[in-house]
Design an enzyme around this catalytic site. Structure first.
Site, PDB file in Angstrom:
ATOM      1  N   GLU A 414      -5.476   8.798  -2.506  1.00  0.00           N
ATOM      2  CA  GLU A 414      -6.252   9.858  -1.859  1.00  0.00           C
ATOM      3  C   GLU A 414      -6.812  10.862  -2.865  1.00  0.00           C
ATOM      4  O   GLU A 414      -7.935  11.342  -2.721  1.00  0.00           O
ATOM      5  CB  GLU A 414      -5.375  10.589  -0.825  1.00  0.00           C
ATOM      6  CG  GLU A 414      -5.128   9.808   0.468  1.00  0.00           C
ATOM      7  CD  GLU A 414      -4.129   8.670   0.338  1.00  0.00           C
ATOM      8  OE1 GLU A 414      -3.549   8.499  -0.755  1.00  0.00           O
ATOM      9  OE2 GLU A 414      -3.919   7.937   1.320  1.00  0.00           O
ATOM     10  N   HIS A 481       3.107  10.588  10.792  1.00  0.00           N
ATOM     11  CA  HIS A 481       1.876  10.070  11.380  1.00  0.00           C
ATOM     12  C   HIS A 481       1.506  10.892  12.612  1.00  0.00           C
ATOM     13  O   HIS A 481       0.829  10.400  13.497  1.00  0.00           O
ATOM     14  CB  HIS A 481       2.042   8.601  11.807  1.00  0.00           C
ATOM     15  CG  HIS A 481       2.099   7.637  10.672  1.00  0.00           C
ATOM     16  ND1 HIS A 481       3.211   7.465   9.889  1.00  0.00           N
ATOM     17  CD2 HIS A 481       1.168   6.791  10.171  1.00  0.00           C
ATOM     18  CE1 HIS A 481       2.969   6.544   8.977  1.00  0.00           C
ATOM     19  NE2 HIS A 481       1.739   6.115   9.117  1.00  0.00           N
TER      20      HIS A 481
END
Ligand SMILES: Cc1ncc(C[n+]2csc(CCOP(=O)(O)OP(=O)(O)O)c2C)c(N)n1
Length: 675
Positions: A414, A481
């Site tokens: 990322e 998540h």
């Protein structure tokens, strides 16, 4: 030290000499000024000049360089006016950062130099982005990034080299191995034989060279540049050198064994080159003196010029205005919208044409698809977003429509991808990054909050990047998540934060975000993706970022919320038709629609702020504080906040229900109504 002059003429060699001694002579002067307190900090590149100067001379002037704190030679060889450099170091408005940045933390678009942030490693991936832009435009150019030996230990080094290798990007990565990272010697920094041996692990070529020999550096970079362009591949160069002074002037050199200074002073890049030129009859003592005295005069004259700079008079309005780029300033918008109707705010008008009932997820997909059609310079990046279509299948079919060059699967990195996006922006591209889950923004956090967010304020470069953040709980996905982490970003000046709740808003806001030249975090509650539907215009349109939406009017109490909170409220309202709620959907958290908030507060005098994020330091705290300060007279009850528990998000569905603010919404409403 042996110098190969190849086919360089005497004139060439003299120019190289002048370029080489300029940073040395500037530094010698700066060290005096530092002692006199005229500049505040100095990172010395003495002994390492051949690397900066040789590299910059070997590049085209419009090839981007990402220098660090020992690369004065990059700035001088790009012929930045010395007076402006001096004003930069003095912190004057006329410097390169309007007094907002210190030492070498600034860039200049006109010189194709990207300013570093203190964190060192993030510079590397920016070069990937610039190189990707060259590749997409089939330009014969490279991008160059510098790192120290210490910087190679950062994850950013690994990520940037890996992306460049996997994507076949023409980037030259230059390590200046000067023996120390602050006080840490290289044997406490890495265990491999040499840093260049890492190249093999990334599947790229590399070479170790004498970084103190300017002709070696110059010749190597020239050759490597041709290789990178021809082969469309990156290359790693380890330049062996030595830091002849302290890390910065205040930190001393006690930890360096004295014999190293003795050894390396014999390898001084300037003295050795000078001796060579004398031996070649290119220079003699007299011509050297003339050159030095000309440079000295040049430095002195520009210093006098810099001393004339007036003291800064702070102007808060100007400071605030420079946090974001405005649309016209960037200039890539007008031509894009020629075929679109604009409203009085310069936004694409909501099309009068047909609408269709679609899901939230389809609205996001449509916004992306139509933006890809509107902007040829828009690149999408994310894990598994190409053939696979992304974790939520939002980009399914995009590869077929727009090709793999613009719809890019990324390695799992990322940080490097955010850095790459910034590099694309430097080179005039727009990009959208899909975080697979907003939780994973943590590993790109530095690039987002320190590079994307601050770059425009620091030196006027915009970061034309949208980071899509699939977020939120309610689906039993556990602590990593499920987070809705907008509050990590709303605090950061320079980021816009958008959080739609309906398909109509999602499409219009995402298109507006992509049109906007600034960095935007776009939160998409994944629980809404397939559960919420609505009428959405088929054509492209924008909704202004920073404008809230009154979902319904009411008289008993005001609820201010966003994202899934809007739907929780609607559900409550449906079940309690007797309660009359004024419901405000913020839609954008940064900038925030204070006018709409005040109007909503005035409507009922009783305010509940609802959000899915946990309570402490959640965004509701900011809204509540603002209301208390600015709407006190309008209130009939204390401002209340209904938020999720201050725990990580649990997996078990009953535990998660208990965690989520929704489970306490009714209770809070009753409490407020009864006040
Ligand atoms: C992420 C981060 N950690 C720590 C620092 C503090 N720091 C600044 S420079 C430096 C040493 C860098 O060493 P190296 O990469 O070898 O470059 P050099 O200074 O030797 O040129 C350190 C630890 C920093 N700037 N950024």
């Amino acid at each position: 030290m042996y110098f190969y002059r190849n086919n360089l003429t005497n004139q060439d060699l003299r120019s190289i000499y002048k370029a080489l001694i300029l940073p040395r002579m500037i530094e010698e002067k700066m060290l005096v000024l530092l002692r006199q307190g005229k500049i505040s900090k100095w990172f010395s590149g003495i002994g390492q000049e051949a690397i900066s100067v040789g590299t910059t001379l070997a590049l085209e002037k419009d090839e981007w360089i990402m220098p660090l704190h020992r690369n004065l030679g990059v700035f001088t060889t790009r012929q930045m006016p010395l007076s402006k450099l001096f004003m930069q170091w003095q912190g004057n408005k006329e410097g390169y950062s309007k007094g907002r940045e210190r030492s070498f933390h600034f860039g200049a678009k006109e010189h194709h130099i990207c300013g570093m942030i203190s964190h060192l490693g993030p510079q590397l991936a920016i070069a990937d982005g610039v190189a990707l832009a060259h590749k997409l435009r089939s330009e014969n150019k490279v991008a160059v990034a510098f790192t120290g030996d210490g910087g190679t230990s950062e994850g950013d080094f690994h990520e940037a080299l890996n992306v460049a290798a996997v994507w076949n990007l023409p980037v030259i990565f230059i390590i200046e191995n000067n023996g120390y990272g602050l006080s840490t010697p290289v044997n406490e920094q890495y265990r491999c034989e040499s840093l260049v041996s890492k190249a093999k692990g990334y599947g790229m070529e590399g070479i170790q060279i004498d970084g103190n020999n300017i002709l070696t550096v110059y010749d190597t970079i020239k050759g490597v540049r041709e290789y990178c362009i021809k082969e469309q591949k990156p290359y790693l160069i380890e330049c062996m050198t030595f830091r002849m002074r302290g890390h910065e002037e205040a930190s001393g050199t006690k930890y360096v064994p004295p014999h190293l200074f003795e050894e390396w002073s014999k390898k001084d890049p300037v003295q050795n080159f000078e001796n060579f030129l004398i031996g070649e009859n290119v220079l003699n003592q007299q011509t050297i003196e003339v050159i030095k005295s000309e440079i000295k005069q040049y430095i002195e004259a520009d210093l006098q010029e810099a001393y004339k700079a007036a003291a800064i008079v702070p102007n808060s309005e100007e400071e605030l205005n420079d946090v974001f780029a405005n649309k016209t300033e960037v200039g890539n918008r007008k031509s894009e919208v020629e075929n679109k109707k604009l409203d009085e705010n310069g936004l694409w008008v909501v099309d009068e044409g047909p609408t269709k009932e679609i899901r939230f997820v389809d609205a996001i997909q449509q916004a992306l698809y139509q933006s890809m059609e509107q902007h040829e310079n828009l690149v999408l990046m994310g894990q598994d977003i190409a053939e696979y279509g992304g974790a939520f299948k939002i980009t399914e079919g995009f590869v077929e429509a727009f090709g793999k060059a613009r719809v890019r699967n990324t390695p799992l990195c990322e940080s490097a991808i955010v850095g790459t996006a910034l590099g694309l922006s430097l080179a005039g591209f727009k990009s959208m990054i899909e975080m697979q889950f907003s939780d994973f923004a943590t590993v790109g956090f530095n690039q987002i909050v320190n590079n994307l967010a601050k770059i425009h304020y620091r030196w006027g470069q915009n970061a034309d990047v949208v980071v899509r953040m699939p977020c939120g709980g309610g689906v039993g996905a556990g602590p990593f998540h499920s987070q809705t982490n907008e509050a990590w970003f709303t605090k950061v000046a320079g980021l816009k934060v958008v959080y739609p709740s309906t398909p109509y808003d999602a499409k219009g806001l995402l298109m507006a975000a992509i049109n906007d030249p600034n960095p935007i975090l776009f939160f998409e509650h994944k629980g809404l993706y397939r559960s919420v539907q609505g009428q959405v215009p088929e054509a492209a349109y924008e909704i202004e970022i920073g404008k809230a939406h009154t979902v319904q009017h009411g008289n008993d109490l005001t609820i201010i919320t966003y994202g899934a909170g809007v739907h929780w409220c609607l559900e409550y309202i449906q079940q309690h038709p007797d309660v009359s709620v004024e419901l405000l959907d913020l839609r954008s958290l940064q900038p925030l629609d204070y006018t709409a908030i005040k109007a909503a507060v005035a409507k009922t005098g009783k305010v509940l702020i609802l959000h899915e994020d946990s309570l402490i330091s959640g965004f509701g705290g900011e809204v509540s504080a603002w209301i208390s300060e600015h709407c006190f007279e309008l209130l009939d009850a204390p401002v209340m906040r209904c938020a999720s528990l201050d725990t990580p998000i649990p997996f078990n569905i009953e535990l998660e229900k208990n965690y989520l603010a929704k489970s306490r919404l009714g209770e809070y409403i009753e409490k407020l109504l009864g006040y």
